[in-house]
Design an enzyme around this catalytic site. Structure first.
Site, PDB file in Angstrom:
ATOM      1  N   PHE A 125       0.850  -1.191   0.000  1.00  0.00           N
ATOM      2  CA  PHE A 125       0.000   0.000   0.000  1.00  0.00           C
ATOM      3  C   PHE A 125       0.889   1.246   0.000  1.00  0.00           C
ATOM      4  CE2 PHE A 125      -2.878   3.177   1.760  1.00  0.00           C
ATOM      5  CZ  PHE A 125      -4.013   2.944   1.004  1.00  0.00           C
ATOM      6  N   ASP A 194       0.799  -4.422   8.841  1.00  0.00           N
ATOM      7  CA  ASP A 194      -0.324  -3.529   8.554  1.00  0.00           C
ATOM      8  C   ASP A 194      -1.554  -4.414   8.357  1.00  0.00           C
ATOM      9  OD1 ASP A 194      -2.249  -1.859   7.426  1.00  0.00           O
ATOM     10  OD2 ASP A 194      -0.751  -0.608   6.412  1.00  0.00           O
ATOM     11  N   TYR A 219     -11.727   2.500   9.568  1.00  0.00           N
ATOM     12  CA  TYR A 219     -12.902   2.812   8.731  1.00  0.00           C
ATOM     13  C   TYR A 219     -13.220   1.743   7.692  1.00  0.00           C
ATOM     14  CZ  TYR A 219      -9.034   4.755   5.949  1.00  0.00           C
ATOM     15  OH  TYR A 219      -7.841   4.935   5.285  1.00  0.00           O
ATOM     16  N   LYS A 220     -12.468   0.646   7.681  1.00  0.00           N
ATOM     17  CA  LYS A 220     -12.761  -0.422   6.722  1.00  0.00           C
ATOM     18  C   LYS A 220     -13.711  -1.424   7.377  1.00  0.00           C
ATOM     19  CE  LYS A 220      -8.681   0.720   4.108  1.00  0.00           C
ATOM     20  NZ  LYS A 220      -7.215   0.682   4.079  1.00  0.00           N
ATOM     21  N   ARG A 366     -12.083  -4.421  -8.155  1.00  0.00           N
ATOM     22  CA  ARG A 366     -11.937  -4.982  -6.811  1.00  0.00           C
ATOM     23  C   ARG A 366     -13.291  -5.027  -6.110  1.00  0.00           C
ATOM     24  NH1 ARG A 366      -8.638  -2.137  -1.915  1.00  0.00           N
ATOM     25  NH2 ARG A 366     -10.488  -0.821  -2.003  1.00  0.00           N
TER      26      ARG A 366
HETATM   27  C1  LIG Z   1      -6.477   1.819   3.936  1.00  0.00           C
HETATM   28  C2  LIG Z   1      -5.043   1.545   4.237  1.00  0.00           C
HETATM   29  C3  LIG Z   1      -4.263   2.476   4.909  1.00  0.00           C
HETATM   30  C4  LIG Z   1      -4.854   3.797   5.246  1.00  0.00           C
HETATM   31  O1  LIG Z   1      -4.009   4.701   5.820  1.00  0.00           O
HETATM   32  P1  LIG Z   1      -4.608   6.107   6.244  1.00  0.00           P
HETATM   33  O2  LIG Z   1      -3.541   6.727   7.011  1.00  0.00           O
HETATM   34  O3  LIG Z   1      -5.871   5.856   7.009  1.00  0.00           O
HETATM   35  O4  LIG Z   1      -4.948   6.863   5.015  1.00  0.00           O
HETATM   36  C5  LIG Z   1      -2.961   2.130   5.235  1.00  0.00           C
HETATM   37  N1  LIG Z   1      -2.443   0.926   4.869  1.00  0.00           N
HETATM   38  C6  LIG Z   1      -3.183   0.019   4.196  1.00  0.00           C
HETATM   39  C7  LIG Z   1      -2.591  -1.296   3.828  1.00  0.00           C
HETATM   40  C8  LIG Z   1      -4.492   0.303   3.852  1.00  0.00           C
HETATM   41  O5  LIG Z   1      -5.207  -0.579   3.169  1.00  0.00           O
END
Ligand SMILES: *Cc1c(COP(=O)(O)O)cnc(C)c1O
Length: 407
Positions: A125, A194, A219-220, A366
């Site tokens: 990511f 992560d 938030y997921k 996706r």
């Molecule tokens: C959604 C996501 C993030 C989000 O990071 P934010 O700081 O909330 O924008 C980080 N890492 C992964 C792997 C994600 O899927």
């Protein structure tokens, strides 16, 4: 038997079917993006309004003590802990995933003097890779990327930290957390996982695999609302030595002593920086409570059943799209990703039909299967729409192919 009648049978037998009502979802929509922004729990509307009216409006500053505002980050962290195999005192809800990555990468580097390499994989990511790059620009880290098959051999005596995303955001492929953690430790490195695309969908056993650190998203699958606070995990054995660089006053052992000198809180509270966002935490807590009530084991079981059924429905309609997610449901998270050169237009055409998935550049469609609120009927409907979109070629219509900025 049609996919729809099959779906009706599965829904009737689904022990989680009652939970859909606990969420507000737009009429007629099939929401396949809960892995990007979880749906709104019904309880959140009233719960957050209560915090506004009573805790803020009436309680005012007294609510820091009377309404448990001070404890909210650690209290919610303790509720997230069982979802990820952590002890209640090892998790805290604070800041964003990006900021927590920064704090923990820096903390890991400080714990491995003489080593500077942070190892990750290409295609991780973006924020994970960018956060390493930021520390590299400060002269504190050296970024090393190795393809996932090569990670073990890239672990040498220069590596301070292995930073990986457990479930890949684009493909849904799941790393072997136990094996990689073991390999990193054998090389003398620490590990930071992560868990953004795993938490609340896939069972995780951080302490079982002896992970050092983890971060994840609120938030997921946790349904904490847009921009919800994230969480951070630090294994208890590291609490005493943790030096995270954002030494704000809320991470102080005694914030209200107003001392000139920093002394970090002894426990996970040290991960905090500034004043916690109480409204965001209030919404997050309600989402976490609901997901914890359902339980990760049941969520995971349903998530696998949903995605397997979706693939069966596609087969029924004769759709042969290239699946880039692992075909085995136990090797992926709660999503299916398909490659198609016109994935963007297909995604737009689906959205116009009320099937909300997403597009990931350059060619990935996706579809996320948040098991808390999706039904087997949703799977049958989504598969039928996808088959129709592909067969009709409606994705070629100009309104679906204007490539706007996609986030
Ligand atoms: C959604 C996501 C993030 C989000 O990071 P934010 O700081 O909330 O924008 C980080 N890492 C992964 C792997 C994600 O899927």
């Amino acid at each position: 038997m049609t996919p729809e009648s099959r779906a009706a049978e599965f829904d009737a037998a689904d022990p989680l079917s009652g939970y859909r009502e606990r969420f507000t979802l737009p009429q007629g929509a099939v929401y396949l993006d809960g892995n990007s922004l979880g749906a709104l729990p019904r309880a959140t509307l009233e719960g957050v309004c209560g915090v506004l009216e009573r805790q803020w409006g009436e309680g005012l500053i007294r609510s820091w003590n009377d309404a448990g505002w001070f404890e909210a980050p650690a209290r919610i962290g303790a509720k997230i802990a069982p979802l990820i195999g952590a002890g209640p005192h090892e998790v805290i809800a604070c800041d964003s995933t990006s900021v927590n990555l920064f704090k923990l990468i820096a903390a890991a580097l400080a714990m491995r003097p003489g080593r500077k390499v942070v190892l990750s994989e290409p295609g991780n990511f973006p924020t994970d890779l960018y956060m390493i790059a930021g520390l590299e620009a400060q002269g504190l880290a050296t970024r090393r990327l190795a393809e996932r098959e090569r990670l073990a051999e890239a672990l040498d005596e220069d590596v301070a930290l292995l930073l990986l995303t457990h479930v890949h955001y684009k493909t849904g492929a799941m790393h072997d957390m136990a094996a990689l953690t073991r390999a990193a430790h054998a090389a003398g490195a620490l590990v930071l996982w992560d868990l953004s695309h795993s938490t609340g969908a896939v069972p995780i056993d951080l302490n079982g695999v002896e992970a050092d650190f983890a971060v994840g998203c609120g938030y997921k699958y946790l349904c904490g609302g847009p921009g919800a606070p994230a969480f951070a995990f630090v294994a208890e054995r590291h609490h005493a030595h943790l030096q995270q660089p954002l030494t704000g006053w809320f991470g102080h052992a005694a914030p209200f002593a107003f001392s000139d000198d920093y002394a970090g809180a002894p426990g996970i509270e040290r991960m905090q920086c500034g004043t916690p966002p109480i409204l965001g935490l209030a919404a997050l807590e309600i989402g976490v409570d609901l997901i914890a009530e359902i339980g990760v084991a049941r969520l995971y079981e349903k998530s696998q059943a949903l995605s397997q059924f979706f693939l069966a429905c596609l087969g029924h309609h004769g759709v042969a799209l290239e699946l880039v997610s692992p075909a085995r449901s136990d090797a992926r998270g709660s999503q299916l990703s398909f490659r198609h050169p016109e994935a963007y237009g297909i995604c737009q055409a689906l959205i116009a039909r009320g099937v909300i998935g997403d597009f990931r550049a350059p060619d990935i469609l996706r579809l996320g299967f948040a098991p808390a609120y999706l039904t087997f009927a949703d799977m049958a409907a989504a598969a039928r729409h996808l088959a129709e979109v592909l067969a009709s070629g409606e994705w070629q219509r100009p309104e679906f192919n204007r490539r706007a900025a996609v986030t």
